[in-house]
Scaffold this motif. Sequence first.
Motif, PDB file in Angstrom:
ATOM      1  N   ALA A  23       6.015  -3.153   4.219  1.00 54.60           N
ATOM      2  CA  ALA A  23       5.937  -1.719   4.461  1.00 54.60           C
ATOM      3  C   ALA A  23       4.784  -1.360   5.386  1.00 54.60           C
ATOM      4  CB  ALA A  23       5.792  -0.978   3.136  1.00 54.60           C
ATOM      5  N   SER A  60      13.155  -5.011   0.833  1.00 49.04           N
ATOM      6  CA  SER A  60      12.595  -3.706   0.465  1.00 49.04           C
ATOM      7  C   SER A  60      11.612  -3.182   1.505  1.00 49.04           C
ATOM      8  CB  SER A  60      11.884  -3.820  -0.887  1.00 49.04           C
ATOM      9  OG  SER A  60      11.153  -2.642  -1.153  1.00 49.04           O
ATOM     10  N   GLU A  62       9.735  -0.479   0.497  1.00 49.37           N
ATOM     11  CA  GLU A  62       8.770   0.231  -0.342  1.00 49.37           C
ATOM     12  C   GLU A  62       7.441  -0.516  -0.357  1.00 49.37           C
ATOM     13  OE1 GLU A  62       9.299   3.160  -1.825  1.00 49.37           O
ATOM     14  OE2 GLU A  62      11.199   3.098  -0.711  1.00 49.37           O
ATOM     15  N   VAL A  65       6.537  -2.584  -5.553  1.00 51.33           N
ATOM     16  CA  VAL A  65       7.733  -2.832  -6.355  1.00 51.33           C
ATOM     17  C   VAL A  65       7.278  -3.016  -7.802  1.00 51.33           C
ATOM     18  CG1 VAL A  65       9.646  -4.433  -6.790  1.00 51.33           C
ATOM     19  CG2 VAL A  65       8.910  -3.953  -4.423  1.00 51.33           C
TER      20      VAL A  65
END
Lengths: 453, 453
Positions: A23, A60, A62, A65
């Motif tokens: 991210a 992902s 994000e 997690v």
Amino acid sequence: MTEPTKFTLTEDRIPTHWVNLMADLPGDPLPPLNPGTMEPAGPDDLTPIFPMELIGQEVSAEPEVEIPEPVREVYKLWRPTPLYRAHRLERALDTPARIYYKYEGVSPAGSHKPNSAVAQAYANKEAGVERLATETGAGQWGSALALACSLFGLECVVYMVGASYDQKPYRRALMESWGATVIRSPSDTTESGRAQAAHPTGSLGIAISEAVEVAAGDAGTNYALGSVLNHVCLHQTVIGQEALAQMELAGDEPDVVVGCVGGGSNFAGMAFPFIRRVLRGEARTRFVAAEPAACPTLTRGVYRYDFGDTVGLTPLMPMYTLGHDFVPPPVHAGGLRYHGDSPIVCALVKQGLVEARAYKQNETFEAALRFARTEAILPAPEPAHAIRAVIDEAEAARQAGEQRVILLNLCGHGHFDMSAYEAYLAGQLEDPEFSEADMEAALERLPDAPAIA
Amino acid sequence: MTEPTKFTLTEDRIPTHWVNLMADLPGDPLPPLNPGTMEPAGPDDLTPIFPMELIGQEVSAEPEVEIPEPVREVYKLWRPTPLYRAHRLERALDTPARIYYKYEGVSPAGSHKPNSAVAQAYANKEAGVERLATETGAGQWGSALALACSLFGLECVVYMVGASYDQKPYRRALMESWGATVIRSPSDTTESGRAQAAHPTGSLGIAISEAVEVAAGDAGTNYALGSVLNHVCLHQTVIGQEALAQMELAGDEPDVVVGCVGGGSNFAGMAFPFIRRVLRGEARTRFVAAEPAACPTLTRGVYRYDFGDTVGLTPLMPMYTLGHDFVPPPVHAGGLRYHGDSPIVCALVKQGLVEARAYKQNETFEAALRFARTEAILPAPEPAHAIRAVIDEAEAARQAGEQRVILLNLCGHGHFDMSAYEAYLAGQLEDPEFSEADMEAALERLPDAPAIA
């Protein structure tokens, strides 16, 4: 010596989330490619061998997690791991540097590997999978997965790299004690294994091919990888998060973070939470990745798309590689005998955020014994590479008269590597060179994938 | 599962004093005897092989003995050790019992032994001694002393019981990694060893004779014993003191404390601080000592004065004994292959404060694997005996429908005992019986010392 030695956290301080560095990385990540179409590999390429939960973690976006509660419950069996100030090593080196090490060898399997094994076993159990197949080099990952499977009631089959299988018979007994089935690789139980019979010492790449083939061919069996992939690096970030809290307890800030790199998971686990701070402009930290001169992926490999395994069953991944069918010499740091590395770690090296260094086998064992005779813990051959780099950093600090703060990830103990120490103490340990000719030949067999900008 | 798993103390909670149970035992302690005069042995009998500081601790009447600061500094490398609630084992046993275990295997040598090795190495270093000689069975004590000597800059020579030397080559490599010299016992380097050439598997008693002979014959060399003696039991009481604090954290009170007994040091270390509370009327606790059926000192021996070693070089000690020249079958729990036991532990058994139980080899390994597959840690063969007793206690609690609280001292891991697990998993582990005829014959050769009232 009146200064603290050990920085201890209670189990309520186990992180609640894993850190997803993806991210925070600049730009879009290079996707893995389907080797047939050269298009980005999607979930369909992975569902035959991984549960959706882990595929989701793999891609992902994000920044964090959440760690499932049953995984945190198992972590409590050994986490948080201790962080030490290496007072005795500092004095032996007569260095103004302050050396800290995070010790992951307190896990029942003896390394950081259970951090991901437990997360993977849990996700597979939740998905209704009955059996996991995997590969192991030195045996650290195989032990970790055998342990995790025993705790969640899964069957486990481990393809163990031939060279390590022969050098470390007691690792096999450990995996079997936790109920796993261990098979020497290359084996005659898979097509991939039979095709590699000419390389009897095996390699991680070959063993991966065997385990993937078994998982892809059986609906009740999934595959579990102990390093390289994004979700494995993700799981390991409990290490760095705890270390951040412990360095705060110590009232110190690392100038340089050091780890060894085979597939990259222990390095990522320690470094990623610190690298995120650098990417966010919150800290200035150097990062050093130590690898074996016998398998110098980061220092001598090419940055290209390549298979993760030897036979060519996996998606293509963007990484430094020595060629997917390069077979490294059988050094005792079996966990570092891998032709590639984590794509994220490779990208960080490419961008200059991480510096890679290669060391020969004997100089790493010399460093390991120096560590054992001052700090008491006998390190595994893999982190011995990182210890070698730490000693170099500490000696550079002495020469510069500089109070450098060094943080080491001591990712495992050497209790199952005593044949290597025996050979070193007898002066019989070799310093095998990687074969430049073999590497060049392997690089010529790289898949015809798009070049990386 | 939302209940805590692990009770952690920070390093400032390492005990400042050792607990000397002698001060609380009723009546005057039975003295060791000089075998020539049958008079109580005095410091002169011991100064050739021990420093005065340790002789003082051996006969101290003080209830507490201060731990030197340099010893506490070394303890910080692994202490305080964790105390666990065995949630997973409890569930597997379907027992209402609450099981706790203190795990000493986190020490760099893998057991509780460094607690005393460090104290002994320090006392000898302070006394100007240059070298320590010792014996080792399974290798736990030899490893611990090798480590302690490396930390305090002493030379170390270890006589390793032949059966263990052959079964555990990597224990030897571990000792050598810390700089020790390891010699297979019986050896041709001593008169004692040459006299026992007919017993090639060796025993702790023979190895002690060799090490004592070397120390007595060389002014710069002292002897260090890993168990049995009062000062060794004293050093180990850090275990029980920490456990008392951790049980308080857990908000629980043990009904029964369980440990294995070879020479008695790990049992003493855990039990003595709890027994002191019983002697002072502050608690009601049962104590269970688990020993091998192949060497059933406490359950089948006679309570008499006997030599501590096989050849007859030590003072006579009041203890349960199978006869000083009894050679136990080569079971894998090498640390429990001793003909006698700590005089204090023996007196507690005699007085009925401690209950002894003997177990066969295979049933202890069955218990060890059950533990490993629930609690993750692979135990050493020695504490596997204690685990067997814990499982029996937990099953008795289930049958009685009783919320019994059980506290186990898990004194070490089995990483260097994998050949034993390998044999067990292959169904090839033997259940050797001790020879009643050999024991009867050995008992006939007991020294002609005063009987114990």
